[in-house]
Design a protein around this motif. Structure first.
Motif, PDB file in Angstrom:
ATOM      1  N   ASN A  11     -61.402  14.885 -76.358  1.00 26.46           N
ATOM      2  CA  ASN A  11     -60.788  15.220 -77.641  1.00 26.46           C
ATOM      3  C   ASN A  11     -59.941  14.087 -78.198  1.00 26.46           C
ATOM      4  O   ASN A  11     -59.349  14.234 -79.265  1.00 26.46           O
ATOM      5  CB  ASN A  11     -59.933  16.482 -77.502  1.00 26.46           C
ATOM      6  N   ASP A  12     -59.866  12.971 -77.473  1.00 24.89           N
ATOM      7  CA  ASP A  12     -59.086  11.823 -77.916  1.00 24.89           C
ATOM      8  C   ASP A  12     -60.004  10.739 -78.481  1.00 24.89           C
ATOM      9  O   ASP A  12     -61.205  10.705 -78.192  1.00 24.89           O
ATOM     10  CB  ASP A  12     -58.275  11.241 -76.751  1.00 24.89           C
ATOM     11  N   TYR A  13     -59.389   9.841 -79.283  1.00 27.31           N
ATOM     12  CA  TYR A  13     -60.118   8.705 -79.839  1.00 27.31           C
ATOM     13  C   TYR A  13     -59.356   7.427 -79.517  1.00 27.31           C
ATOM     14  O   TYR A  13     -58.120   7.431 -79.463  1.00 27.31           O
ATOM     15  CB  TYR A  13     -60.286   8.859 -81.358  1.00 27.31           C
ATOM     16  N   VAL A  14     -60.104   6.324 -79.325  1.00 28.04           N
ATOM     17  CA  VAL A  14     -59.468   5.108 -78.840  1.00 28.04           C
ATOM     18  C   VAL A  14     -60.240   3.882 -79.300  1.00 28.04           C
ATOM     19  O   VAL A  14     -61.437   3.962 -79.590  1.00 28.04           O
ATOM     20  CB  VAL A  14     -59.383   5.131 -77.287  1.00 28.04           C
ATOM     21  N   ASN A  15     -59.567   2.774 -79.374  1.00 21.20           N
ATOM     22  CA  ASN A  15     -60.202   1.464 -79.465  1.00 21.20           C
ATOM     23  C   ASN A  15     -59.234   0.435 -78.904  1.00 21.20           C
ATOM     24  O   ASN A  15     -58.019   0.668 -78.879  1.00 21.20           O
ATOM     25  CB  ASN A  15     -60.590   1.092 -80.895  1.00 21.20           C
ATOM     26  N   ILE A  16     -59.784  -0.676 -78.434  1.00 19.54           N
ATOM     27  CA  ILE A  16     -58.983  -1.734 -77.830  1.00 19.54           C
ATOM     28  C   ILE A  16     -59.218  -3.020 -78.607  1.00 19.54           C
ATOM     29  O   ILE A  16     -60.360  -3.404 -78.872  1.00 19.54           O
ATOM     30  CB  ILE A  16     -59.349  -1.943 -76.347  1.00 19.54           C
ATOM     31  N   PHE A  17     -58.130  -3.677 -78.979  1.00 20.68           N
ATOM     32  CA  PHE A  17     -58.181  -4.960 -79.658  1.00 20.68           C
ATOM     33  C   PHE A  17     -57.530  -6.009 -78.766  1.00 20.68           C
ATOM     34  O   PHE A  17     -56.429  -5.789 -78.236  1.00 20.68           O
ATOM     35  CB  PHE A  17     -57.442  -4.899 -80.997  1.00 20.68           C
ATOM     36  N   ASN A  18     -58.185  -7.123 -78.600  1.00 20.30           N
ATOM     37  CA  ASN A  18     -57.541  -8.245 -77.933  1.00 20.30           C
ATOM     38  C   ASN A  18     -57.122  -9.249 -79.011  1.00 20.30           C
ATOM     39  O   ASN A  18     -57.845  -9.474 -79.986  1.00 20.30           O
ATOM     40  CB  ASN A  18     -58.466  -8.892 -76.903  1.00 20.30           C
ATOM     41  N   PHE A  19     -55.977  -9.793 -78.845  1.00 22.72           N
ATOM     42  CA  PHE A  19     -55.482 -10.698 -79.884  1.00 22.72           C
ATOM     43  C   PHE A  19     -54.840 -11.920 -79.268  1.00 22.72           C
ATOM     44  O   PHE A  19     -54.219 -11.870 -78.211  1.00 22.72           O
ATOM     45  CB  PHE A  19     -54.491  -9.980 -80.810  1.00 22.72           C
ATOM     46  N   SER A  20     -55.060 -13.023 -79.920  1.00 23.17           N
ATOM     47  CA  SER A  20     -54.329 -14.261 -79.684  1.00 23.17           C
ATOM     48  C   SER A  20     -54.070 -14.818 -81.079  1.00 23.17           C
ATOM     49  O   SER A  20     -53.254 -14.258 -81.814  1.00 23.17           O
ATOM     50  CB  SER A  20     -55.117 -15.216 -78.781  1.00 23.17           C
ATOM     51  N   GLU A  21     -54.782 -15.871 -81.455  1.00 21.26           N
ATOM     52  CA  GLU A  21     -54.649 -16.347 -82.840  1.00 21.26           C
ATOM     53  C   GLU A  21     -55.294 -15.359 -83.803  1.00 21.26           C
ATOM     54  O   GLU A  21     -54.838 -15.145 -84.919  1.00 21.26           O
ATOM     55  CB  GLU A  21     -55.305 -17.723 -82.975  1.00 21.26           C
ATOM     56  N   GLU A  22     -56.380 -14.732 -83.351  1.00 16.65           N
ATOM     57  CA  GLU A  22     -57.087 -13.749 -84.159  1.00 16.65           C
ATOM     58  C   GLU A  22     -57.121 -12.415 -83.411  1.00 16.65           C
ATOM     59  O   GLU A  22     -57.019 -12.375 -82.181  1.00 16.65           O
ATOM     60  CB  GLU A  22     -58.506 -14.214 -84.469  1.00 16.65           C
ATOM     61  N   THR A  23     -57.305 -11.351 -84.175  1.00 12.68           N
ATOM     62  CA  THR A  23     -57.390 -10.010 -83.605  1.00 12.68           C
ATOM     63  C   THR A  23     -58.819  -9.504 -83.755  1.00 12.68           C
ATOM     64  O   THR A  23     -59.380  -9.524 -84.854  1.00 12.68           O
ATOM     65  CB  THR A  23     -56.423  -9.045 -84.309  1.00 12.68           C
ATOM     66  N   SER A  24     -59.413  -9.055 -82.662  1.00 10.54           N
ATOM     67  CA  SER A  24     -60.789  -8.565 -82.718  1.00 10.54           C
ATOM     68  C   SER A  24     -60.968  -7.413 -81.748  1.00 10.54           C
ATOM     69  O   SER A  24     -60.233  -7.279 -80.765  1.00 10.54           O
ATOM     70  CB  SER A  24     -61.775  -9.694 -82.375  1.00 10.54           C
ATOM     71  N   GLU A  25     -61.986  -6.592 -82.059  1.00  9.43           N
ATOM     72  CA  GLU A  25     -62.311  -5.472 -81.183  1.00  9.43           C
ATOM     73  C   GLU A  25     -62.852  -5.992 -79.858  1.00  9.43           C
ATOM     74  O   GLU A  25     -63.602  -6.968 -79.814  1.00  9.43           O
ATOM     75  CB  GLU A  25     -63.332  -4.551 -81.839  1.00  9.43           C
ATOM     76  N   LEU A  26     -62.462  -5.333 -78.795  1.00  7.72           N
ATOM     77  CA  LEU A  26     -62.943  -5.734 -77.482  1.00  7.72           C
ATOM     78  C   LEU A  26     -64.456  -5.560 -77.389  1.00  7.72           C
ATOM     79  O   LEU A  26     -65.162  -6.375 -76.800  1.00  7.72           O
ATOM     80  CB  LEU A  26     -62.241  -4.894 -76.409  1.00  7.72           C
ATOM     81  N   VAL A  27     -64.971  -4.466 -77.965  1.00  7.36           N
ATOM     82  CA  VAL A  27     -66.411  -4.215 -78.033  1.00  7.36           C
ATOM     83  C   VAL A  27     -66.837  -4.433 -79.486  1.00  7.36           C
ATOM     84  O   VAL A  27     -66.412  -3.685 -80.371  1.00  7.36           O
ATOM     85  CB  VAL A  27     -66.758  -2.781 -77.584  1.00  7.36           C
ATOM     86  N   PRO A  28     -67.617  -5.449 -79.769  1.00  7.18           N
ATOM     87  CA  PRO A  28     -67.923  -5.794 -81.170  1.00  7.18           C
ATOM     88  C   PRO A  28     -68.500  -4.647 -81.987  1.00  7.18           C
ATOM     89  O   PRO A  28     -68.203  -4.521 -83.170  1.00  7.18           O
ATOM     90  CB  PRO A  28     -68.934  -6.946 -81.019  1.00  7.18           C
ATOM     91  N   CYS A  29     -69.320  -3.795 -81.354  1.00  5.34           N
ATOM     92  CA  CYS A  29     -69.937  -2.718 -82.138  1.00  5.34           C
ATOM     93  C   CYS A  29     -68.953  -1.602 -82.470  1.00  5.34           C
ATOM     94  O   CYS A  29     -69.282  -0.695 -83.237  1.00  5.34           O
ATOM     95  CB  CYS A  29     -71.144  -2.147 -81.395  1.00  5.34           C
ATOM     96  N   PHE A  30     -67.757  -1.640 -81.902  1.00  9.42           N
ATOM     97  CA  PHE A  30     -66.719  -0.659 -82.241  1.00  9.42           C
ATOM     98  C   PHE A  30     -65.860  -1.163 -83.400  1.00  9.42           C
ATOM     99  O   PHE A  30     -64.746  -0.677 -83.597  1.00  9.42           O
ATOM    100  CB  PHE A  30     -65.827  -0.391 -81.025  1.00  9.42           C
TER     101      PHE A  30
END
Length: 1175
Positions: free
Chosen positions: A139-158
């Motif tokens: 019932n929960d929703y989630v996504n993970i972003f890794n960031f350094s100079e730029e911020t991007s999704e950990l899984v590109p298709c997400f």
């Protein structure tokens, strides 16, 4: 510490228990001598009287428990906790705890992977993210972003998405965390804005969880507090803050924690500082009580939560490790086999055997789910009633040293979660399968569209839980009979699904194709689905019935009291030992089954039949229980309620007085089949009967009825003729649930007088195997008919083979033109094929028995399909498991440890060994190393230029469409691209290209969820009796030299056809290479090129991971939010606790009422609702 005696309990799956006490489990990451843990364990002992009272009132209750926010779990009844090989259990990561403790949530995890996050910090960060993901549910929703100079999704298709936190998506995120590299400088502004904007979109568009929202920031430090971002995105409507912020500061040498802590404290979150792997689990879990604060402050509502199906105490993370252990055992077996007999190991016979075993392993998607106790749970949160408490906190003085001080503060503490389990097998009994009938079933769907119970739910493969076992959608198990592409669900099915998850009441009719018998057989029919919600739960019950024969059922009962009044004892119908009843059905049963143990269901039945003779026997009107003492004390004058009597019983399960119909129907069936063993045994004395049995090798005859009764009669055989297979009564006691029963009922509509013949599949066949023949008996009244029973017999396959060979090796006297037969050396082969294309008997070899004809004569099978004899039916398996290369595991031939704090140590050791071996290789010390290897490794050092292995045929047996690396190691378990069918090529001299050691190594893999497809085949019976002309009907067509080197004829009164093949013609050559996509159709012009026909599943190549394909191509299927959302309270701002360093004095005011009320949910909600729907 109490000393107690544990006794095995049938009610608790044979686990030794003590029902006078509860026991406590403390997870390995919790210090069991901590003062707060000890005190909480002490006051939770007050729950024992509640647990005991609940169980006395309702002995059908399963495990009851209280999971504390401190980490321990008190469970009733008491058991000795054993979990091999390692105990990973923590109640706070189980779905029943998580979903009850917090309302559904949207989570964005921001992981700092700038240049400073290296070494231990990187590993701690990965561990933090992994533990956060472990606390999420469907019932929960989630996504993970890794960031350094730029911020991007950990899984590109997400990209730009929050994904449902089911096991498949969580697994995808965890695997992506393994490949992260650190670089550049962290841009916190970009990351925070990205997270807030994504959460805002989901909040405004009413997507995702639609309740709590939070940002989890994992970093080793921030330059400042970014107040302006919070003001813009989170403080617009103070005091309400839509997003909570939780910060995890990583590293031992941290100069300043002030800003990181401020970010959490000012945004209704929590801050922790982490420096070691060992403390990660405990500190990550601190966010759950914080998100529970609005619920605690509200006080009036205790949300009741029902979980999806799950496997008791088994941790899903164990799947990879158990598979690694399995591969290591195989690797060890190969080494030992080689060392024991190198010549035999190199032999073609042994390599072929290993190759066949490999095929069987990688295609084996089945497994006994009874190894895992599947269940759902109902739970509710338990609150601390206090509003204020004294706390001890550490304070930094002059930024020089820490001191402790005590103060009173406002609190809103979650004490834990109380719950009880409901085994899936108990719910299945509630569904009254005897009332649904053969080939009908009921299943339950959650608010997410996932099945809680379904006959095609296959959560286990090869004894291991599948990676995504509890997120199987109903659209993935109900396959509409159309020509759709994979995951192209029909509008009718999606409309049906929407009605189900929205808990409406109605019905639908769909044309369905379905597989059975371990996905080796297929059938198609129309099913009528009726559905209705189960009150006060997120579940909907669906009943599926075959429209052709499931709308009616036989109603015939024998009134036991009337029989007794007439002086007839019904027990006389159950004389002897050659009968069985369905072991999973409830005829009559004691509520306290532990107090009344029986050796078998048959003994239990006879006991109750004897009780019906006694004065005072009554049919219980319904299975219900009085309230617990703890519930009734405030509602009765004396504060007491009547306990359930130890001798209380019930008959049937849910349908009130009608429940006795199952027992009365059983007695009726026993009465009308009482003659069966008598007549058969008498006829066996006749010379004609003896000759018949000897001629055909009959070993047993049987009858099975709609009430679950199975009778049989054995025929004496010599010791030489005796089968090594288990006796018929051991394997065939489930009556209408047996495959031969279901097939006989379907065959009835082809020819009512015909028998269904079946043999064991290839790999299961032995020289003394038996053939099973069965025929269905229908009761008909006017235009209405319903299956009543199935009769049949088993006989030796060797006798069938001899008889078949004798008949096909001679010409009939009336056929003067007969010049060729199937006798040895006559250049013809005869095959008897069943209605799914499997060889029942062959003159060519007994080894053909049980094989798919496409594997024996692929060209002939292709032509049979082309001519419409068999219809090709395309089946998708959306629960498959494929195997991807596991490069990390390939570095070692011993399994790595289960996930835990020791993972880093193992990783460091592996890295050191790799570096050392690389160094040695560079200085050419290979031969020196080889000399000091153990004997069992050096045994492979001698050169074998002629070394060949079938393993080299295809490193990806049944794999995907991806290219194979010629340098990849040999796999004896599975290949790099999945598994299933697919072409293989023989040959390959491994000795010339690889060292003997490498030739023996298997590919190390990791199980992954995937989709597979398979073509299964069904005999087109209508062609047998059609009036098509000579040129169209394949049963009337003659052979035509090598253009059509065969003839086919139906074998009357059976599900078999006879195929006679000219062996002088080449296997291929002039045979067609195309097949119609939908079976035989005169008007069908579209042909599809195919290779050899096979019934081995192959992976569907989506050119992406399954999680990404489902999300980006198919799209997320609709779901319904369920339950109460409590995500804010005006008094929460008064709570200032927001970081580690404060300790609360424990509360002794446990909200016991939650536990007192819970046990009623199962009885009154599930029992009454399912009873109302089915009955």
């Amino acid at each position: 510490m109490k000393e107690m005696v544990l006794k095995p309990s049938r009610h608790f799956q044979g686990t030794p228990v003590n029902t006078s006490y509860s026991s406590v489990h403390v997870p390995t990451n919790v210090y069991d001598k901590a003062p707060d843990v000890i005190k909480a364990i002490k006051w939770s002992e007050d729950l024992d009287p509640v647990f005991i009272s609940n169980y006395q009132v309702d002995p059908s209750l399963s495990w009851q428990y209280f999971g504390s926010s401190h980490g321990f779990m008190r469970q009733y009844p008491a058991i000795q906790w054993k979990q091999e090989p390692v105990d990973l259990f923590d109640c706070r990561t189980r779905s029943w705890y998580i979903e009850a403790a917090t309302s559904p949530k949207d989570i964005v995890v921001l992981v700092d992977f700038s240049g400073s996050m290296t070494g231990m910090r990187k590993e701690v960060a990965r561990h933090v993210v992994s533990n956060i993901l472990d606390t999420l549910s469907n019932n929960d929703y989630v996504n993970i972003f890794n960031f350094s100079e730029e911020t991007s999704e950990l899984v590109p298709c997400f990209r730009d998405l929050l994904v449902q936190a089911n096991l498949g998506n969580v697994r995808e995120l965890k695997m992506a965390m393994e490949d992260i590299e650190t670089k550049d400088i962290a841009n916190f502004t970009s990351a925070l804005i990205k997270a807030f904007e994504l959460l805002q979109v989901y909040r405004e568009e009413r997507q995702g969880a639609r309740c709590n929202q939070a940002i989890m920031l994992v970093t080793d430090g921030v330059p400042y507090n970014f107040r302006e971002i919070f003001e813009e995105y989170n403080w617009r409507k103070l005091p309400f803050m839509p997003v909570r912020v939780f910060t995890y500061l990583i590293g031992k040498e941290v100069a300043d924690v002030k800003e990181v802590k401020w970010m959490a404290c000012e945004n209704q979150g929590y801050y922790v500082h982490l420096s070691t792997l060992a403390e990660v689990r405990e500190q990550v879990l601190n966010y759950i009580p914080v998100m529970a604060r609005p619920m605690v402050l509200n006080k009036t509502e205790h949300p009741i939560v029902w979980t999806p199906v799950y496997a008791d105490v088994t941790d899903p993370k164990m799947t990879d490790w158990l598979w690694e252990v399995k591969e290591c055992a195989e690797q060890k077996s190969r080494f030992e086999s080689y060392r024991k007999n190198r010549q035999k190991f190199h032999s073609a016979e042994e390599q072929g055997r290993q190759y066949d075993q490999k095929l069987k392993r990688v295609q084996n998607q089945s497994g006994d789910s009874q190894e895992y106790q599947l269940m759902t749970s109902v739970s509710m949160p338990v609150f601390d009633r206090r509003e204020n408490a004294n706390i001890t906190e550490r304070v930094l003085v002059n930024e020089a040293y820490w001191v402790q001080r005590m103060r009173e503060t406002r609190i809103a503490n979650l004490l834990g979660v109380a719950g009880t389990d409901i085994p899936i097998q108990d719910i299945q009994k509630l569904m009254a399968p005897h009332m649904l009938g053969v080939n009908a079933y009921a299943f339950i769907v959650t608010n997410n569209g996932y099945v809680l119970i379904h006959p095609d739910l296959r959560p286990v493969f090869q004894g291991i839980l599948k990676p995504s076992y509890n997120s199987v959608d109903m659209a993935e198990v109900e396959l509409v009979d159309d020509n759709s592409l994979p995951r192209e669900f029909s509008p009718e099915l999606l409309a049906f699904r929407d009605a189900v998850i929205n808990q409406t009441t109605g019905s639908a009719v769909l044309s369905i194709k379905y597989h059975y018998d371990d996905m080796k057989r297929v059938s198609r029919l129309k099913r009528r689905y009726s559905y209705a919600p189960i009150a006060n739960t997120p579940f909907t019950l669906v009943v599926a019935i075959p429209e052709q024969y499931g709308m009616y059922r036989v109603h015939a009962v024998e009134e036991i009291r009337r029989s007794h009044a007439e002086g007839t004892s019904v027990t006389k119908y159950f004389k002897g030992k050659k009968w069985r009843i369905h072991p999973d059905w409830v005829y009559c049963k004691y509520l306290y089954d532990n107090e009344h143990p029986f050796e078998s269901p048959e003994k239990e039945l006879l006991h109750f039949l004897e009780r019906t003779k006694q004065p005072g026997w009554k049919w219980p009107l319904k299975r219900s229980f009085p309230a617990s003492d703890f519930i009734t004390q405030s509602n009765t004058s004396d504060g007491k309620s009547d306990k359930t009597n130890k001798d209380s019983y019930f008959c049937g399960w849910v349908c009130g007085p009608g429940d006795r119909n199952l027992l009365l129907s059983l007695v009726f069936d026993a009465k009308v089949t009482e003659w069966f063993p008598k007549n058969v045994s008498q006829s066996s004395k006749e010379e004609k009967g003896k000759e018949f049995k000897q001629r055909f090798g009959i070993t047993v005859s049987f009858v099975a009825t709609r009430s679950g009764l199975t009778r049989w009669q054995d025929y004496p055989v010599s010791e030489e003729e005796a089968s090594s297979e288990p006796h018929f009564s051991v394997l065939n006691k489930r009556a209408i649930d047996e495959v031969w029963y279901k097939r006989a009922v379907e065959q009835h509509f082809v020819d009512p007088d015909s028998y269904v013949y079946s043999v064991p599949f290839k790999g299961e066949y032995k020289n003394d195997s038996l053939v099973t023949a069965s025929n269905a008996i229908f009761h008909t009244e006017g235009r209405r008919s319903a299956p009543a029973a199935v009769v049949g017999f088993q006989f030796r396959h060797s006798a069938l083979y001899a008889r078949f060979k004798n008949i096909t090796s001679t010409c009939a006297d009336s056929l003067s033109s007969c010049t060729r037969t199937c006798a040895p050396g006559k250049d013809l082969s005869c095959f008897a094929l069943d209605n799914n294309g499997y060889v029942v008997v062959s003159t060519r070899s007994m080894n053909d028995t049980g094989m798919f004809f496409g594997d024996v004569k692929p060209d002939i099978m292709r032509q049979l399909v082309l001519e419409g004899v068999y219809n090709r039916i395309h089946i998708y398996d959306y629960q498959a498991v494929c195997f991807r290369p596991n490069e990390a595991a390939a570095q070692s031939s011993v399994p790595g440890p289960p996930p835990g704090p020791f993972r880093l140590f193992v990783w460091l050791m592996q890295a050191m060994v790799e570096k050392f071996m690389t160094f040695l290789s560079k200085i050419s010390l290979k031969h020196l190393i080889w000399a000091y290897l153990p004997d069992y490794v050096r045994a492979f050092s001698s050169s074998d230029d002629d070394f060949e292995s079938y393993e080299n045929q295809d490193d990806s047996i049944g794999g995907s469409n991806t290219a194979h690396n010629d340098d990849s190691q040999v796999s004896m378990d599975e290949g790099s691209g999945g598994h299933g069918g697919g072409s293989s090529h023989h040959g390959g001299d491994m000795g010339n290209n690889k060292s003997p050691l490498n030739a023996l190594l298997i590919n190390r893999t990791r199980p992954q969820p995937c989709d597979q497809e398979v073509d299964l085949y069904l005999l087109q019976h209508q062609l047998i009796t059609s009036d098509k002309g000579h040129k169209k009907n394949p049963y009337m067509m003659p052979s035509n030299h090598c253009i059509r080197p065969f003839v086919v004829q139906a074998i009357t009164l059976s599900n078999l056809i006879l195929v006679v093949v000219d062996d002088l013609c080449p296997d291929r050559g002039t045979m067609p290479t195309t097949l119609p996509p939908k079976g035989y159709d005169d008007d069908e012009e579209e042909d599809v090129e195919v290779g050899d026909l096979t019934v081995r599943p192959i992976e569907i190549d989506y050119n992406n991971t399954l999680a990404c394909h489902k999300l980006r191509v198919v799209g997320e299927l609709p779901r319904r939010n369920h339950g109460v959302c409590i995500n804010s309270h005006p008094n929460e701002n008064e709570i200032t606790l927001c970081g580690r360093g404060s300790q609360l004095k424990p509360s002794h005011l446990l909200h016991i009422t939650a536990v007192q009320l819970l046990f009623f949910l199962f009885v009154r909600t599930f029992g009454n609702s399912i009873s109302h729907i089915i009955c």
